[in-house]
Design a protein around this motif. Sequence first.
Motif, PDB file in Angstrom:
ATOM      1  N   ASN A  93       0.810  -1.212   0.000  1.00  0.00           N
ATOM      2  CA  ASN A  93       0.000   0.000   0.000  1.00  0.00           C
ATOM      3  C   ASN A  93       0.844   1.262   0.000  1.00  0.00           C
ATOM      4  OD1 ASN A  93      -1.745   1.987   2.214  1.00  0.00           O
ATOM      5  ND2 ASN A  93      -2.687   1.393   0.289  1.00  0.00           N
ATOM      6  N   THR A  94       2.013   1.202   0.640  1.00  0.00           N
ATOM      7  CA  THR A  94       2.827   2.399   0.832  1.00  0.00           C
ATOM      8  C   THR A  94       4.177   2.365   0.136  1.00  0.00           C
ATOM      9  OG1 THR A  94       3.871   1.521   2.834  1.00  0.00           O
ATOM     10  CG2 THR A  94       1.791   2.734   3.113  1.00  0.00           C
ATOM     11  N   GLY A  95       4.678   1.165  -0.168  1.00  0.00           N
ATOM     12  CA  GLY A  95       6.037   1.055  -0.676  1.00  0.00           C
ATOM     13  C   GLY A  95       7.074   1.224   0.415  1.00  0.00           C
ATOM     14  N   ILE A  96       6.618   1.273   1.668  1.00  0.00           N
ATOM     15  CA  ILE A  96       7.509   1.415   2.820  1.00  0.00           C
ATOM     16  C   ILE A  96       7.593   0.064   3.532  1.00  0.00           C
ATOM     17  CG2 ILE A  96       7.869   2.561   5.043  1.00  0.00           C
ATOM     18  CD1 ILE A  96       6.259   4.927   3.940  1.00  0.00           C
ATOM     19  N   TYR A  97       8.796  -0.439   3.690  1.00  0.00           N
ATOM     20  CA  TYR A  97       8.989  -1.768   4.285  1.00  0.00           C
ATOM     21  C   TYR A  97       9.352  -1.647   5.763  1.00  0.00           C
ATOM     22  CZ  TYR A  97       8.638  -3.946  -0.264  1.00  0.00           C
ATOM     23  OH  TYR A  97       8.158  -4.385  -1.472  1.00  0.00           O
ATOM     24  N   ILE A  98       8.801  -2.563   6.552  1.00  0.00           N
ATOM     25  CA  ILE A  98       9.090  -2.612   7.984  1.00  0.00           C
ATOM     26  C   ILE A  98      10.167  -3.658   8.225  1.00  0.00           C
ATOM     27  CG2 ILE A  98       8.165  -3.033  10.282  1.00  0.00           C
ATOM     28  CD1 ILE A  98       5.401  -2.258   9.189  1.00  0.00           C
ATOM     29  N   ASN A  99      11.279  -3.233   8.803  1.00  0.00           N
ATOM     30  CA  ASN A  99      12.428  -4.106   9.063  1.00  0.00           C
ATOM     31  C   ASN A  99      12.589  -4.250  10.572  1.00  0.00           C
ATOM     32  OD1 ASN A  99      14.896  -5.371   9.297  1.00  0.00           O
ATOM     33  ND2 ASN A  99      16.027  -3.912   8.029  1.00  0.00           N
ATOM     34  N   SER A 100      12.566  -5.483  11.051  1.00  0.00           N
ATOM     35  CA  SER A 100      12.605  -5.716  12.493  1.00  0.00           C
ATOM     36  C   SER A 100      14.014  -5.887  13.060  1.00  0.00           C
ATOM     37  CB  SER A 100      11.758  -6.952  12.840  1.00  0.00           C
ATOM     38  OG  SER A 100      12.258  -8.093  12.168  1.00  0.00           O
ATOM     39  N   VAL A 101      15.044  -5.784  12.204  1.00  0.00           N
ATOM     40  CA  VAL A 101      16.437  -5.847  12.677  1.00  0.00           C
ATOM     41  C   VAL A 101      17.181  -4.635  12.135  1.00  0.00           C
ATOM     42  CG1 VAL A 101      18.592  -7.165  12.716  1.00  0.00           C
ATOM     43  CG2 VAL A 101      16.400  -8.377  12.720  1.00  0.00           C
ATOM     44  N   SER A 102      17.670  -3.783  12.988  1.00  0.00           N
ATOM     45  CA  SER A 102      18.389  -2.602  12.519  1.00  0.00           C
ATOM     46  C   SER A 102      19.655  -3.029  11.776  1.00  0.00           C
ATOM     47  CB  SER A 102      18.776  -1.702  13.696  1.00  0.00           C
ATOM     48  OG  SER A 102      19.827  -2.301  14.450  1.00  0.00           O
ATOM     49  N   PRO A 103      20.065  -2.256  10.770  1.00  0.00           N
ATOM     50  CA  PRO A 103      21.298  -2.598  10.064  1.00  0.00           C
ATOM     51  C   PRO A 103      22.523  -2.590  10.975  1.00  0.00           C
ATOM     52  CG  PRO A 103      20.487  -0.438   9.398  1.00  0.00           C
ATOM     53  CD  PRO A 103      19.405  -1.080  10.186  1.00  0.00           C
ATOM     54  N   GLU A 104      22.507  -1.745  12.008  1.00  0.00           N
ATOM     55  CA  GLU A 104      23.630  -1.715  12.946  1.00  0.00           C
ATOM     56  C   GLU A 104      23.735  -3.046  13.698  1.00  0.00           C
ATOM     57  OE1 GLU A 104      22.416   2.241  11.804  1.00  0.00           O
ATOM     58  OE2 GLU A 104      21.244   0.648  12.778  1.00  0.00           O
ATOM     59  N   LYS A 105      22.586  -3.550  14.159  1.00  0.00           N
ATOM     60  CA  LYS A 105      22.591  -4.836  14.864  1.00  0.00           C
ATOM     61  C   LYS A 105      22.914  -5.974  13.911  1.00  0.00           C
ATOM     62  CE  LYS A 105      19.821  -5.482  18.278  1.00  0.00           C
ATOM     63  NZ  LYS A 105      18.622  -5.690  19.143  1.00  0.00           N
ATOM     64  N   ALA A 106      22.390  -5.903  12.693  1.00  0.00           N
ATOM     65  CA  ALA A 106      22.661  -6.946  11.710  1.00  0.00           C
ATOM     66  C   ALA A 106      24.149  -7.035  11.397  1.00  0.00           C
ATOM     67  CB  ALA A 106      21.870  -6.669  10.431  1.00  0.00           C
ATOM     68  N   ALA A 107      24.791  -5.894  11.175  1.00  0.00           N
ATOM     69  CA  ALA A 107      26.224  -5.883  10.867  1.00  0.00           C
ATOM     70  C   ALA A 107      27.030  -6.441  12.033  1.00  0.00           C
ATOM     71  CB  ALA A 107      26.672  -4.463  10.530  1.00  0.00           C
ATOM     72  N   SER A 108      26.665  -6.036  13.240  1.00  0.00           N
ATOM     73  CA  SER A 108      27.380  -6.528  14.417  1.00  0.00           C
ATOM     74  C   SER A 108      27.251  -8.044  14.534  1.00  0.00           C
ATOM     75  CB  SER A 108      26.823  -5.850  15.667  1.00  0.00           C
ATOM     76  OG  SER A 108      27.447  -6.335  16.836  1.00  0.00           O
ATOM     77  N   TYR A 109      26.074  -8.552  14.285  1.00  0.00           N
ATOM     78  CA  TYR A 109      25.837  -9.991  14.377  1.00  0.00           C
ATOM     79  C   TYR A 109      26.595 -10.755  13.302  1.00  0.00           C
ATOM     80  CZ  TYR A 109      23.256 -14.358  14.945  1.00  0.00           C
ATOM     81  OH  TYR A 109      22.922 -15.675  15.131  1.00  0.00           O
ATOM     82  N   LEU A 110      26.552 -10.248  12.059  1.00  0.00           N
ATOM     83  CA  LEU A 110      27.234 -10.929  10.961  1.00  0.00           C
ATOM     84  C   LEU A 110      28.759 -10.908  11.122  1.00  0.00           C
ATOM     85  CD1 LEU A 110      25.107  -9.675   7.932  1.00  0.00           C
ATOM     86  CD2 LEU A 110      25.028 -11.920   9.008  1.00  0.00           C
ATOM     87  N   LYS A 111      29.268  -9.848  11.746  1.00  0.00           N
ATOM     88  CA  LYS A 111      30.712  -9.782  12.000  1.00  0.00           C
ATOM     89  C   LYS A 111      31.127 -10.670  13.180  1.00  0.00           C
ATOM     90  CE  LYS A 111      30.714  -5.287  12.303  1.00  0.00           C
ATOM     91  NZ  LYS A 111      31.160  -3.894  12.502  1.00  0.00           N
ATOM     92  N   GLY A 112      30.150 -11.125  13.955  1.00  0.00           N
ATOM     93  CA  GLY A 112      30.470 -11.964  15.112  1.00  0.00           C
ATOM     94  C   GLY A 112      30.700 -11.188  16.376  1.00  0.00           C
ATOM     95  N   ASP A 113      30.307  -9.896  16.396  1.00  0.00           N
ATOM     96  CA  ASP A 113      30.492  -9.090  17.597  1.00  0.00           C
ATOM     97  C   ASP A 113      29.539  -9.526  18.699  1.00  0.00           C
ATOM     98  OD1 ASP A 113      32.339  -7.703  16.176  1.00  0.00           O
ATOM     99  OD2 ASP A 113      31.070  -5.973  15.769  1.00  0.00           O
ATOM    100  N   LYS A 114      28.386 -10.097  18.294  1.00  0.00           N
ATOM    101  CA  LYS A 114      27.387 -10.524  19.263  1.00  0.00           C
ATOM    102  C   LYS A 114      26.974 -11.950  18.986  1.00  0.00           C
ATOM    103  CE  LYS A 114      25.480  -5.913  20.073  1.00  0.00           C
ATOM    104  NZ  LYS A 114      24.265  -5.090  20.093  1.00  0.00           N
TER     105      LYS A 114
END
Length: 330
Positions: free
Chosen positions: A309-330
């Motif tokens: 309806n809006t073209g606006i997507y809801i993302n439940s994981v912030s990119p900051e948290k995602a990057a930290s997780y993928l790098k193995g920081d968390k």
Amino acid sequence: MSEIRKHYFLREYCIIAEERAKRPSDFAGAAEDSQKNNSEHCVFCGRNEEKTPPATAVYKNGEIFADTGKNRIRSWDFRCFPNLYPALTPASPFQESCEKDPEVIPGFGFHEVIVESPAHGKKLEDFSDTEISGLMKVYRDRVCHYAENEKISYVSLFKNSGKAAGASQNHPHSQLIALPVCPQVMERELAAIRDSHKCPYCVLIEKEKNSPRLIIENSGFIAFAPYYSTVPFEVWILPKKHLSFLGDLSPELLFALGEILRAVLRTYKKVHENLPYNHMFYQLFETPEYHLNLRLLPRLSTAAGFEFNTGIYINSVSPEKAASYLKGDK
């Protein structure tokens, strides 16, 4: 608290709403199980070459061949052939308009399958240096091949990995669709780029290489979770040097591209062993203002009424948290 974030240089938005999410590690239970690795009837496997259309390009021991007549080349490294159920075909008459409806263009174009390995269960993250750089060369060659056709305006190169990402065959493969029109998304980006004093992608590289969203970089490329992320664990890969399309890449840069793509896919295993995803190249040939980029979109969430309806997507994981997780920081 949720945030509404704007695209780097377009009037597009996403919503980062972490209160809707579990911990990143909990996505392992949400991702689909991989399709069964049953190669018994797989038409993409080596030794089943007769079950597909004749190959337009076969890569074998560093050389390029093509199937002729009923003869099929065996023991190949990579194999490219027309999709059996194409979205567009060269058989459709090409013309700028139809007499009955000037808004209709016949379905002229090309739809090609790129089989990445004769081995059924081979994944890109498990490719050797030779295999992954070889695939990047195939990508470049096939894009350039269709870009040379004067009737083609855009070449879409993409991979659907996993059923949730749209893959109908679980043998590893990519696809290419060459179009006689340029997609609106590319025209919109190009217009914004031309309105800028400096390439927006070059600007965001400088911004993201020192941000908490950086995941990995090598000699030629940078990979990061974009500030404007529409899905959990979205990753963009950009060349540090301003290049417009794959045809601009040297052998050294092709190796660096394959290396960083493989590294990102290996980090995805932290989310799920068989994470469904799409990767898509955004590029324009004969358009030096554009900046080549590769985007990876994991399929962990489903677009619904609000998104459509809006073209606006809801993302439940912030990119900051995602990057930290993928790098193995968390």
